[in-house]
Design an enzyme around this catalytic site. Structure first.
Site, mmCIF file in Angstrom:
data_model
loop_
_atom_site.group_PDB
_atom_site.id
_atom_site.type_symbol
_atom_site.label_atom_id
_atom_site.label_comp_id
_atom_site.label_asym_id
_atom_site.label_seq_id
_atom_site.Cartn_x
_atom_site.Cartn_y
_atom_site.Cartn_z
ATOM 1 N N ASP A 164 -2.951 -0.531 7.523
ATOM 2 C CA ASP A 164 -2.181 -1.280 6.517
ATOM 3 C C ASP A 164 -2.814 -2.641 6.224
ATOM 4 O O ASP A 164 -2.979 -3.022 5.057
ATOM 5 C CB ASP A 164 -0.728 -1.483 6.991
ATOM 6 C CG ASP A 164 0.062 -0.192 7.022
ATOM 7 O OD1 ASP A 164 -0.518 0.864 6.717
ATOM 8 O OD2 ASP A 164 1.271 -0.245 7.345
ATOM 9 N N GLY B 58 8.157 1.037 4.046
ATOM 10 C CA GLY B 58 6.983 1.920 4.087
ATOM 11 C C GLY B 58 5.859 1.514 3.155
ATOM 12 O O GLY B 58 4.837 2.189 3.098
ATOM 13 N N LEU B 59 6.033 0.408 2.420
ATOM 14 C CA LEU B 59 4.979 -0.005 1.486
ATOM 15 C C LEU B 59 4.105 -1.126 2.051
ATOM 16 O O LEU B 59 3.441 -1.860 1.313
ATOM 17 C CB LEU B 59 5.591 -0.417 0.137
ATOM 18 C CG LEU B 59 6.365 0.678 -0.609
ATOM 19 C CD1 LEU B 59 6.841 0.165 -1.980
ATOM 20 C CD2 LEU B 59 5.519 1.946 -0.796
ATOM 21 N N GLY B 60 4.139 -1.278 3.384
ATOM 22 C CA GLY B 60 3.213 -2.222 4.017
ATOM 23 C C GLY B 60 3.582 -3.686 3.849
ATOM 24 O O GLY B 60 2.696 -4.543 3.793
ATOM 25 N N LYS C 48 0.830 -1.219 0.000
ATOM 26 C CA LYS C 48 0.000 0.000 0.000
ATOM 27 C C LYS C 48 0.856 1.257 0.000
ATOM 28 O O LYS C 48 2.054 1.235 0.328
ATOM 29 C CB LYS C 48 -0.909 0.010 1.240
ATOM 30 C CG LYS C 48 -0.128 0.000 2.574
ATOM 31 C CD LYS C 48 0.107 1.348 3.172
ATOM 32 C CE LYS C 48 1.466 1.642 3.673
ATOM 33 N NZ LYS C 48 2.157 1.354 4.777
HETATM 34 N N1 LIG Z 1 8.253 -11.216 2.692
HETATM 35 C C1 LIG Z 1 8.568 -11.231 3.980
HETATM 36 N N2 LIG Z 1 9.292 -12.247 4.506
HETATM 37 C C2 LIG Z 1 9.616 -12.255 5.802
HETATM 38 N N3 LIG Z 1 9.289 -11.284 6.692
HETATM 39 C C3 LIG Z 1 8.584 -10.244 6.238
HETATM 40 C C4 LIG Z 1 8.192 -10.159 4.868
HETATM 41 N N4 LIG Z 1 7.521 -9.014 4.700
HETATM 42 C C5 LIG Z 1 7.490 -8.390 5.907
HETATM 43 N N5 LIG Z 1 8.130 -9.119 6.837
HETATM 44 C C6 LIG Z 1 8.284 -8.745 8.271
HETATM 45 O O1 LIG Z 1 7.881 -7.381 8.404
HETATM 46 C C7 LIG Z 1 8.988 -6.560 8.838
HETATM 47 C C8 LIG Z 1 8.949 -5.192 8.155
HETATM 48 O O2 LIG Z 1 7.821 -4.518 8.657
HETATM 49 P P1 LIG Z 1 7.774 -2.963 8.922
HETATM 50 O O3 LIG Z 1 6.422 -2.706 9.438
HETATM 51 O O4 LIG Z 1 8.936 -2.526 9.731
HETATM 52 O O5 LIG Z 1 7.931 -2.319 7.452
HETATM 53 P P2 LIG Z 1 6.853 -2.196 6.285
HETATM 54 O O6 LIG Z 1 5.599 -2.900 6.681
HETATM 55 O O7 LIG Z 1 7.501 -2.613 5.033
HETATM 56 O O8 LIG Z 1 6.605 -0.616 6.231
HETATM 57 P P3 LIG Z 1 5.350 0.238 6.820
HETATM 58 O O9 LIG Z 1 4.906 -0.448 8.064
HETATM 59 O O10 LIG Z 1 5.931 1.597 7.106
HETATM 60 O O11 LIG Z 1 4.364 0.264 5.712
HETATM 61 C C9 LIG Z 1 10.231 -7.366 8.474
HETATM 62 O O12 LIG Z 1 11.338 -7.028 9.286
HETATM 63 C C10 LIG Z 1 9.740 -8.793 8.720
HETATM 64 O O13 LIG Z 1 9.724 -9.103 10.115
HETATM 65 C C1 LIG Z 2 3.092 4.652 10.710
HETATM 66 C C2 LIG Z 2 1.747 4.007 10.473
HETATM 67 O O1 LIG Z 2 0.734 5.020 10.633
HETATM 68 C C3 LIG Z 2 1.592 3.512 9.045
HETATM 69 C C4 LIG Z 2 2.635 2.520 8.615
HETATM 70 O O2 LIG Z 2 2.371 2.161 7.276
HETATM 71 C C5 LIG Z 2 1.540 2.916 11.481
HETATM 72 C C6 LIG Z 2 0.109 2.410 11.556
HETATM 73 O O3 LIG Z 2 -0.826 3.131 11.215
HETATM 74 O O4 LIG Z 2 -0.065 1.280 12.022
HETATM 75 MG MG LIG Z 3 4.559 -2.452 8.470
#
Ligand SMILES: Nc1ncnc2c1ncn2[C@@H]1O[C@H](COP(=O)(O)OP(=O)(O)OP(=O)(O)O)[C@@H](O)[C@H]1O
Ligand SMILES: C[C@@](O)(CCO)CC(=O)[O-]
Ligand SMILES: [Mg+2]
Length: 388
Positions: A204, A143-145, A10
């Protein structure tokens, strides 16, 4: 029998972080997916392990199911229909199972994802041996969920093959779940997100489950029907960050400066509501579209300023903002910030040459750019009977 589930990542157009504190936010799914495949061994396979392959990081983990039962004997695998939070004591027991896998230090950020996996797996499927394979088109922790797409696709695969899954396995191709099952998946995914994020708002996992575009506020969801062909450039700064730590840092700032931060969150709420109204309003002439895009750009800039107030911008994000501003383009961070990805609106009348130039300049800084499709399908599943 194998089931595959795929859930999209997302972008957040407005309202990240503030949404954790009760403000509205606007998010859209993107056409980059995480895939989870789940397969149970046949009796003749004689397997008694739970095997997890995380393809994106080249990690394969395996637990004898007897070891899982010994570590936390209470999981019955029959609570599929009532998603529950992982109790702190169980979280500690799961942590020992994760530690025993000796995950390399460089990949230790993944431990939270593995913990979420073990909680969701044992809650829905108990101690059944299985092989689970995960791979993703999303950058992890940018940051792309990715965490939500991981939890949604995992919860969906587990529920699809659970006793209460009620699926017609003979149907072919990518299928959607019924509303009641989507709701169940979304709730389980939220429990997984709690393990990874600490205090997620739920936006998310909700946009990953339902797809399209949503306005979200404290558990309440409104689907948005966009009347604008929003084209966003996504720039990955490649600076790693962790959503849990960033969410916690904003909460700490809110404790230190309650009045100022409440005002910031209220301003973000107004920005998200105005953005949702503009996106949904009908446009007739070209001029109208240009005006709407200019308003969206201004709101993105205002939201970015408030995210700076919250302390979640980063030098790399500021470089993207400065670079795109040279081309009169507006940008904001998306997701948790602290690095990760930045969105830049590409107006309808912008020439392809300018787009090429801005991408070339951003990539010369070591960033990676892509233009993703916005607002597509949410969660889907697919059965493969032949692999039984
Ligand atoms: N394909 C995957 N394989 C294994 N673990 C994953 C995978 N995708 C996500 N994860 C887990 O999610 C964590 C990343 O989540 P984080 O919420 O920090 O970042 P994001 O979801 O990409 O960004 P945001 O929450 O800002 O949208 C990784 O460190 C891991 O624990
Ligand atoms: C930073 C945040 O607002 C969005 C992360 O994609 C955390 C959340 O809403 O759970
Ligand atoms: Mg996340």
């Amino acid at each position: 029998m194998e089931v595959r589930a795929r859930a999209p990542g997302k972008i957040i157009l407005a309202g990240e972080h503030a949404v954790v504190h009760g403000s509205a936010a606007v998010a859209a799914s993107i056409d980059l997916y995480t895939y989870v495949s789940l397969r149970f061994p046949t009796p003749s396979d004689n397997h008694d392990t739970l095997n997890l392959q995380l393809k994106d990081i080249g990690l394969e983990l395996s637990w004898p199911v007897g070891r899982i039962k010994e570590a936390f004997p209470e999981s019955s695998g029959c609570i599929t229909s009532s998603p529950t939070s992982c109790p702190p004591d169980t979280l500690k027991l799961i942590a020992t199972l994760v530690e025993e896998q000796n995950i390399p230090e460089a990949k230790i950020g993944l431990a939270a994802g593995v913990t979420a996996f073990l909680w969701l797996y044992t809650s829905v499927q108990g101690y059944k041996p299985a092989k689970v394979v995960v791979n993703s088109e999303l950058p992890l922790g940018a940051g792309l969920g990715s965490s939500a797409a991981f939890c949604v696709s995992l919860a969906a695969a587990l529920i699809a093959l659970s006793d209460s899954g009620n699926q017609d396995f003979s149907r072919e191709g990518w299928l959607t779940f019924e509303d009641s099952q989507l709701e169940l998946v979304n709730k389980w995914a939220f429990e997984g997100e709690k393990i990874i994020h600490g205090k997620p708002s739920g936006i998310d996992n909700t946009v990953s489950t339902y797809g399209n575009m949503i306005k979200y506020k404290s558990g309440g969801l409104a689907r948005i029907k966009s009347n604008m062909a929003l084209k966003m450039l996504i720039t990955d700064t490649k600076v790693g960050r962790n959503t849990k730590a960033l969410v916690a840092s904003v909460s700490e700032r809110a404790v230190r400066h309650p009045n100022a931060m409440t005002a910031v969150f209220t301003a973000v709420d107004s920005i998200s509501n105005e953005l949702a109204t503009i996106i949904q309003s009908a446009s007739s002439a070209d001029l109208d579209i240009v005006e709407k895009e200019e308003k969206v750009e201004e709101l993105m800039e205002m939201n970015q300023g408030l995210l700076q107030c919250m302390g979640v911008s980063h030098a790399s994000i500021e470089t993207v903002l400065r670079t795109t501003l040279k081309y009169k383009l507006a940008s904001k961070l998306t997701g948790a910030g602290g690095g990760g990805c930045v969105l830049t609106l590409l107006p309808t009348l912008l020439s392809g040459t300018v787009v090429d130039k801005v991408i070339a300049e951003l990539e010369s800084c070591g960033f990676q750019c892509k233009i993703a499709g916005i607002g597509g399908n949410g969660l889907e599943i697919c059965f493969n009977i032949s692999s039984s």
